[in-house]
Design an enzyme around this catalytic site. Structure first.
Site, mmCIF file in Angstrom:
data_model
loop_
_atom_site.group_PDB
_atom_site.id
_atom_site.type_symbol
_atom_site.label_atom_id
_atom_site.label_comp_id
_atom_site.label_asym_id
_atom_site.label_seq_id
_atom_site.Cartn_x
_atom_site.Cartn_y
_atom_site.Cartn_z
ATOM 1 N N SER A 255 0.834 -1.190 0.000
ATOM 2 C CA SER A 255 0.000 0.000 0.000
ATOM 3 C C SER A 255 0.870 1.241 0.000
ATOM 4 O O SER A 255 2.035 1.192 0.350
ATOM 5 C CB SER A 255 -0.914 0.003 1.215
ATOM 6 N N LYS A 256 0.251 2.331 -0.397
ATOM 7 C CA LYS A 256 1.039 3.539 -0.573
ATOM 8 C C LYS A 256 1.637 4.028 0.752
ATOM 9 O O LYS A 256 2.638 4.708 0.766
ATOM 10 C CB LYS A 256 0.209 4.648 -1.224
ATOM 11 N N ARG A 257 1.038 3.640 1.851
ATOM 12 C CA ARG A 257 1.551 4.084 3.137
ATOM 13 C C ARG A 257 2.967 3.567 3.413
ATOM 14 O O ARG A 257 3.745 4.166 4.111
ATOM 15 C CB ARG A 257 0.622 3.650 4.274
#
Ligand code: GLU
Length: 486
Positions: A255-257
């Site tokens: 995920s982008k996190r």
């Protein structure tokens, strides 16, 4: 699998970012086209205007171009089956949806949003997955006409057979059969006259002559509905290749996190673009041999659908970094120089240094390009340092031995003519002195390195640093150390 006159397409939605899973789909799609002499088409699927992001299409163009995945037809270059931007194709879908109504494969649905919400709530209360309850499926023709004439808002839904099964073939997963009863009468055309993605992709793929559809396996469960549409139109069904997800670990998507889901994240972190492409090719595909380092052209040669995996790929940042390091070591001096220069120039602006010598020193020692600015930050200005920099346990050097070594080094270096100031010549002269004095290499080289850089960690040793800095600066830095040590 058919391999003649292949036409593949990459159909990204412009979200403003390129997830590496999407880039990998683009890569496989490109490779499969090129491997068999086919065409690679770019189609921008921008119909979900709610998600419109300024400049997002450029992110797609720039990423594909930076990776060398040049398309043969696409929005910017045109082609025989354009337009290649889905929002510019909006006029064509209504006609196709109506055709399906005429042939009994679709129907008008006049259910209001309120009614649907109520139905879904009731279904959920009973523990059933919310689906359309087919309320309008068998409305009498006269009633449909009356409602249409009255201007009642409607959608057009797919009329999925109530019994029987649908089978589709995926090159990777083989034949998959699902009971039609499990398939929803999905919306094809929305109330505003726009197609849903599920409808548009089938019509567009057909009109664009797409022979091979390569995409993420989140679309696997919709594929039987697509096949029913192809059959309803009497169109040829494309070859499907659904590729597995990329995961952080068994339970989590990338995920982008985590800061490593997007192509841009890796460029920012100092990855070399061909190495990024190389690594993502390996996420879910295994080459036949031991070698894992491939250029794009080599991937085209090597790629084989049989090597695609049917289980999710686990992203391995350690391996990716190692592959990047291998790439940086194997490219030519000139290629490395082009990639490294912007990073060198972040902290080293001096024009009078031996830049090729610096590049040569950095190349075998760099895993990520972003390591470079810190490695070369001593060049423009000698950092302040303490004399304990000259202590080295292993080499048994101390500030006292350093003073002797550097004092011996000065006349040796001064003796080298300016025109002979190369790594080779400096090496020759310094090693002759080491031999003459009967000392260990480190006794001389460690103090030189410390004096020239003011740092404990440097790219290259004393001789390389001297070659990089040039004669005048090298001697002046050594004299400064002698002064400090005296
Ligand atoms: N626009 C879709 C996406 O970005 C494309 C899916 C497909 O390749 O069919 O996920």
């Amino acid at each position: 699998m058919k391999t003649e006159n292949i036409r593949t397409r990459f159909a990204p939605s412009p979200t403003g970012f390129m997830h590496i899973g999407n880039l990998r789909t683009a890569l496989y799609t490109y490779i499969i086209a090129k491997k068999y002499g086919g065409k690679f088409i770019l189609r921008i699927e921008d119909t979900d205007q709610g998600r419109f992001v300024e400049g997002a299409t450029d992110v797609i163009y720039n990423t594909l171009k930076a990776c060398g995945l040049e398309w043969d037809e696409g929005p910017d270059i045109g082609g025989p089956v354009g337009p290649y931007i889905q929002s510019e194709r909006m006029g064509i879908f209504k006609e196709y949806a109506e055709k399906l109504v005429e042939t009994g494969h679709a129907y008008y649905c006049f259910c209001t949003k309120e009614r649907m919400e109520q139905v879904h709530a009731e279904q959920q209360a009973k523990g059933i997955t919310p689906t359309y309850d087919r309320h309008c499926r068998d409305l009498p023709k006269e009633e449909v006409e009356k409602l249409l004439a009255a201007g009642t808002p409607y959608v057009i839904r797919q009329k999925v057979p109530l019994d029987g099964t649908t089978t589709f073939h995926d090159e990777l997963y083989g034949d998959i059969t699902v009971p039609n009863a499990d398939l929803d009468d999905q919306i094809l055309l929305k109330a505003d006259g726009m197609p849903t993605y599920n409808f548009a992709n089938v019509v567009d793929d057909h009109l664009m002559g797409i022979t091979h559809v390569i995409r993420g396996n989140e679309y696997l469960s919709s594929t039987p509905k697509y096949n029913l549409l192809y059959e309803a139109f009497g169109w040829e069904i494309p070859t499907y290749i659904h590729v597995e997800r990329i995961m952080r670990d068994a339970g989590h998507k990338l995920s982008k996190r985590d800061g490593d889901a997007y192509f841009g994240d890796f460029v920012e972190k100092g990855y070399y673009i061909p190495a990024i492409l190389n690594y993502i090719a390996l996420l879910g595909w295994a080459p036949k041999g031991e070698n894992e380092i491939f250029t794009l052209d080599e991937l085209i040669d090597e790629f084989d659908i049989g090597g695609l995996s049917k289980s999710p790929a686990i992203f391995d940042p350690v391996k990716m970094k190692a592959i990047n390091g291998e790439w940086l070591r194997k490219i030519s001096h000139e290629e490395f120089k082009a990639a490294a220069l912007p990073y060198i120039r972040q902290t080293c602006k001096r024009e009078d240094i031996n830049i090729d010598e610096l590049v040569k020193t950095l190349q075998p020692r760099t895993e990520l390009l972003t390591e470079i600015p810190e490695k070369v930050d001593f060049i423009d200005e000698l950092p302040e340092y303490e004399n304990d920099l000259f202590f080295n346990k292993k080499m048994k050097t101390t500030p006292e031995t350093a003073l002797s070594a550097l004092t011996a080094a000065v006349p040796v270096l001064e003796n080298i003519p300016e025109s002979d100031w190369t790594e080779e010549k400096i090496h020759e002269a310094v090693f002759a002195e080491i031999e003459k004095l009967g000392v260990k290499n480190g006794w001389m080289l460690l103090p030189m390195r410390a004096a020239l850089s003011g740092k404990a960690l440097t790219p290259g040793g004393g001789i390389e640093l001297a070659a990089i800095l040039g004669k005048t600066d090298s001697i002046s830095r050594i004299k400064k150390a002698i002064e400090k040590l005296s």
